[in-house]
Design a protein around this motif. Structure first.
Motif, mmCIF file in Angstrom:
data_model
loop_
_atom_site.group_PDB
_atom_site.id
_atom_site.type_symbol
_atom_site.label_atom_id
_atom_site.label_comp_id
_atom_site.label_asym_id
_atom_site.label_seq_id
_atom_site.Cartn_x
_atom_site.Cartn_y
_atom_site.Cartn_z
ATOM 1 N N PHE A 1 0.810 -1.216 0.000
ATOM 2 C CA PHE A 1 0.000 0.000 0.000
ATOM 3 C C PHE A 1 0.847 1.272 0.000
ATOM 4 O O PHE A 1 0.308 2.373 0.058
ATOM 5 N N SER A 2 2.164 1.162 -0.044
ATOM 6 C CA SER A 2 3.054 2.319 0.036
ATOM 7 C C SER A 2 3.524 2.737 -1.359
ATOM 8 O O SER A 2 4.012 1.911 -2.134
ATOM 9 N N ILE A 3 3.413 4.029 -1.667
ATOM 10 C CA ILE A 3 3.858 4.572 -2.955
ATOM 11 C C ILE A 3 4.934 5.615 -2.673
ATOM 12 O O ILE A 3 4.721 6.524 -1.854
ATOM 13 N N SER A 4 6.092 5.493 -3.345
ATOM 14 C CA SER A 4 7.162 6.456 -3.099
ATOM 15 C C SER A 4 8.002 6.676 -4.357
ATOM 16 O O SER A 4 8.058 5.848 -5.258
ATOM 17 N N PHE A 5 8.653 7.832 -4.355
ATOM 18 C CA PHE A 5 9.676 8.161 -5.348
ATOM 19 C C PHE A 5 10.757 8.932 -4.612
ATOM 20 O O PHE A 5 10.495 10.004 -4.052
ATOM 21 N N LYS A 6 11.951 8.356 -4.569
ATOM 22 C CA LYS A 6 13.064 8.902 -3.783
ATOM 23 C C LYS A 6 12.609 9.083 -2.340
ATOM 24 O O LYS A 6 12.172 8.109 -1.721
ATOM 25 N N ASP A 7 12.665 10.302 -1.802
ATOM 26 C CA ASP A 7 12.290 10.502 -0.402
ATOM 27 C C ASP A 7 10.871 11.037 -0.235
ATOM 28 O O ASP A 7 10.489 11.479 0.840
ATOM 29 N N LYS A 8 10.078 10.963 -1.293
ATOM 30 C CA LYS A 8 8.686 11.424 -1.234
ATOM 31 C C LYS A 8 7.759 10.216 -1.146
ATOM 32 O O LYS A 8 7.873 9.276 -1.929
ATOM 33 N N TYR A 9 6.820 10.289 -0.205
ATOM 34 C CA TYR A 9 5.846 9.222 -0.016
ATOM 35 C C TYR A 9 4.461 9.788 -0.261
ATOM 36 O O TYR A 9 4.155 10.894 0.163
ATOM 37 N N TYR A 10 3.658 9.030 -0.967
ATOM 38 C CA TYR A 10 2.341 9.495 -1.378
ATOM 39 C C TYR A 10 1.265 8.682 -0.676
ATOM 40 O O TYR A 10 1.349 7.457 -0.606
ATOM 41 N N ILE A 11 0.269 9.375 -0.188
ATOM 42 C CA ILE A 11 -0.848 8.728 0.484
ATOM 43 C C ILE A 11 -1.879 8.338 -0.576
ATOM 44 O O ILE A 11 -2.290 9.156 -1.395
ATOM 45 N N HIS A 12 -2.241 7.068 -0.581
ATOM 46 C CA HIS A 12 -3.309 6.595 -1.462
ATOM 47 C C HIS A 12 -4.207 5.689 -0.623
ATOM 48 O O HIS A 12 -3.718 4.809 0.088
ATOM 49 N N PRO A 13 -5.505 5.853 -0.699
ATOM 50 C CA PRO A 13 -6.420 5.104 0.182
ATOM 51 C C PRO A 13 -6.693 3.662 -0.260
ATOM 52 O O PRO A 13 -7.843 3.256 -0.426
ATOM 53 N N PHE A 14 -5.622 2.872 -0.421
ATOM 54 C CA PHE A 14 -5.809 1.449 -0.715
ATOM 55 C C PHE A 14 -6.660 0.789 0.361
ATOM 56 O O PHE A 14 -7.491 -0.066 0.068
ATOM 57 N N GLU A 15 -6.433 1.178 1.628
ATOM 58 C CA GLU A 15 -7.148 0.535 2.738
ATOM 59 C C GLU A 15 -8.652 0.753 2.660
ATOM 60 O O GLU A 15 -9.422 0.017 3.267
ATOM 61 N N LYS A 16 -9.092 1.727 1.866
ATOM 62 C CA LYS A 16 -10.524 1.964 1.652
ATOM 63 C C LYS A 16 -11.025 1.254 0.388
ATOM 64 O O LYS A 16 -12.152 1.452 -0.040
ATOM 65 N N GLY A 17 -10.140 0.450 -0.229
ATOM 66 C CA GLY A 17 -10.526 -0.298 -1.421
ATOM 67 C C GLY A 17 -10.326 0.453 -2.727
ATOM 68 O O GLY A 17 -10.723 -0.043 -3.776
ATOM 69 N N GLU A 18 -9.695 1.617 -2.693
ATOM 70 C CA GLU A 18 -9.541 2.427 -3.903
ATOM 71 C C GLU A 18 -8.366 1.933 -4.756
ATOM 72 O O GLU A 18 -7.276 1.675 -4.249
ATOM 73 N N GLU A 19 -8.610 1.834 -6.040
ATOM 74 C CA GLU A 19 -7.573 1.407 -6.976
ATOM 75 C C GLU A 19 -6.633 2.567 -7.290
ATOM 76 O O GLU A 19 -6.998 3.739 -7.165
ATOM 77 N N TYR A 20 -5.420 2.221 -7.690
ATOM 78 C CA TYR A 20 -4.426 3.199 -8.120
ATOM 79 C C TYR A 20 -4.223 2.982 -9.621
ATOM 80 O O TYR A 20 -3.825 1.896 -10.050
ATOM 81 N N VAL A 21 -4.497 3.992 -10.412
ATOM 82 C CA VAL A 21 -4.416 3.876 -11.868
ATOM 83 C C VAL A 21 -3.059 4.380 -12.339
ATOM 84 O O VAL A 21 -2.690 5.535 -12.089
ATOM 85 N N ILE A 22 -2.313 3.513 -13.022
ATOM 86 C CA ILE A 22 -1.040 3.921 -13.613
ATOM 87 C C ILE A 22 -1.283 4.544 -14.984
ATOM 88 O O ILE A 22 -0.723 5.586 -15.313
ATOM 89 N N ASN A 23 -2.117 3.889 -15.783
ATOM 90 C CA ASN A 23 -2.488 4.426 -17.102
ATOM 91 C C ASN A 23 -3.790 3.744 -17.533
ATOM 92 O O ASN A 23 -4.393 3.023 -16.740
ATOM 93 N N ASP A 24 -4.202 3.964 -18.762
ATOM 94 C CA ASP A 24 -5.463 3.391 -19.245
ATOM 95 C C ASP A 24 -5.467 1.862 -19.282
ATOM 96 O O ASP A 24 -6.522 1.242 -19.403
ATOM 97 N N PHE A 25 -4.293 1.247 -19.173
ATOM 98 C CA PHE A 25 -4.182 -0.201 -19.329
ATOM 99 C C PHE A 25 -3.770 -0.932 -18.050
ATOM 100 O O PHE A 25 -3.855 -2.155 -17.989
ATOM 101 N N VAL A 26 -3.291 -0.200 -17.047
ATOM 102 C CA VAL A 26 -2.765 -0.836 -15.835
ATOM 103 C C VAL A 26 -3.293 -0.107 -14.603
ATOM 104 O O VAL A 26 -3.212 1.117 -14.522
#
Length: 168
Positions: A90-115
C-alpha cells in the motif's frame, strides 16, 4: 495496450532438510509505462538484468516497480530501478517522497489506461494485485502462495492457472 512477460517463474517447496526453498515470479509489463512486478531476492539481480536485456530494456527504462507485498523475496532488487516510482503493497514512493493513497478503503491506483493496482489483502494486510489490459486479454497478476507462481485471471472473473510462458 500492454504486453505481459514473465521474466522468472516462481517456486516454493520444502527440501529434504526441511528448509523452505522459495522465490517469487518476476513479471514485466511493456506499454505506455514499463512496469516490473516483484523483484525477487537480493541475490537475483543478474537474473533480472539478463532477462530485461533480452527485451532491450534497462533498469532506467522502468517507470514503476510494484511489489505485491513487502517481503524480501518480492522487494530484493527494487534498488536497481532508481528512476521508477515504487509501489510496495500500500506504500507509494519516489526517492524521499511518499504518497498517500487510500488502498485501505478499497480504492484502486491507476497507472495508465491499461494498468491499475487494486488492494487485495490476504498473505499480508497490504497485498496488491496488478490488473492489465493486454493486446489479447485482461489479466490479473496476483501472488499464488501454494506455488509462488504468477496466477493469471483472464477476463477478471474466470479463475484458472493460465500462466504466461516465461521467456526461457
Amino acid at each position: 495496450m500492454c504486453e505481459v512477460v514473465v521474466l522468472h517463474d516462481g517456486y516454493s517447496f520444502v527440501n529434504n532438510d526441511g528448509e523452505m526453498i522459495a522465490n517469487c515470479s518476476c513479471t514485466l509489463i511493456k506499454g505506455p509505462h514499463n512496469i516490473i512486478i516483484d523483484t525477487m531476492t537480493p541475490w537475483d539481480s543478474e537474473v533480472i538484468l539478463t532477462a530485461l536485456k533480452e527485451h532491450q530494456i534497462t533498469p532506467d527504462d522502468i517507470n514503476f516497480v510494484v511489489s505485491t507485498h513487502g517481503h524480501s523475496d518480492h522487494t530484493g532488487n527494487n534498488n536497481l530501478f532508481l528512476k521508477a516510482t515504487h509501489i510496495v503493497g500500500f506504500s507509494i514512493s519516489f526517492k524521499d517522497k511518499y504518497y498517500i493513497h487510500p488502498f485501505e478503503k478499497g480504492e484502486e491506483y491507476v497507472i495508465n489506461d491499461f494498468v491499475k493496482i487494486i488492494p487485495t489483502p490476504g498473505h499480508t494486510l497490504s497485498d496488491v494485485t496488478v490488473l492489465v489490459k493486454s493486446e489479447e486479454e485482461n489479466i490479473a497478476i496476483v501472488i499464488c502462495l501454494r506455488s509462488m507462481k504468477m496466477l493469471i485471471i483472464k477476463a477478471f472473473g474466470k479463475k484458472q492457472d493460465l500462466r504466461i510462458p516465461s521467456n526461457k
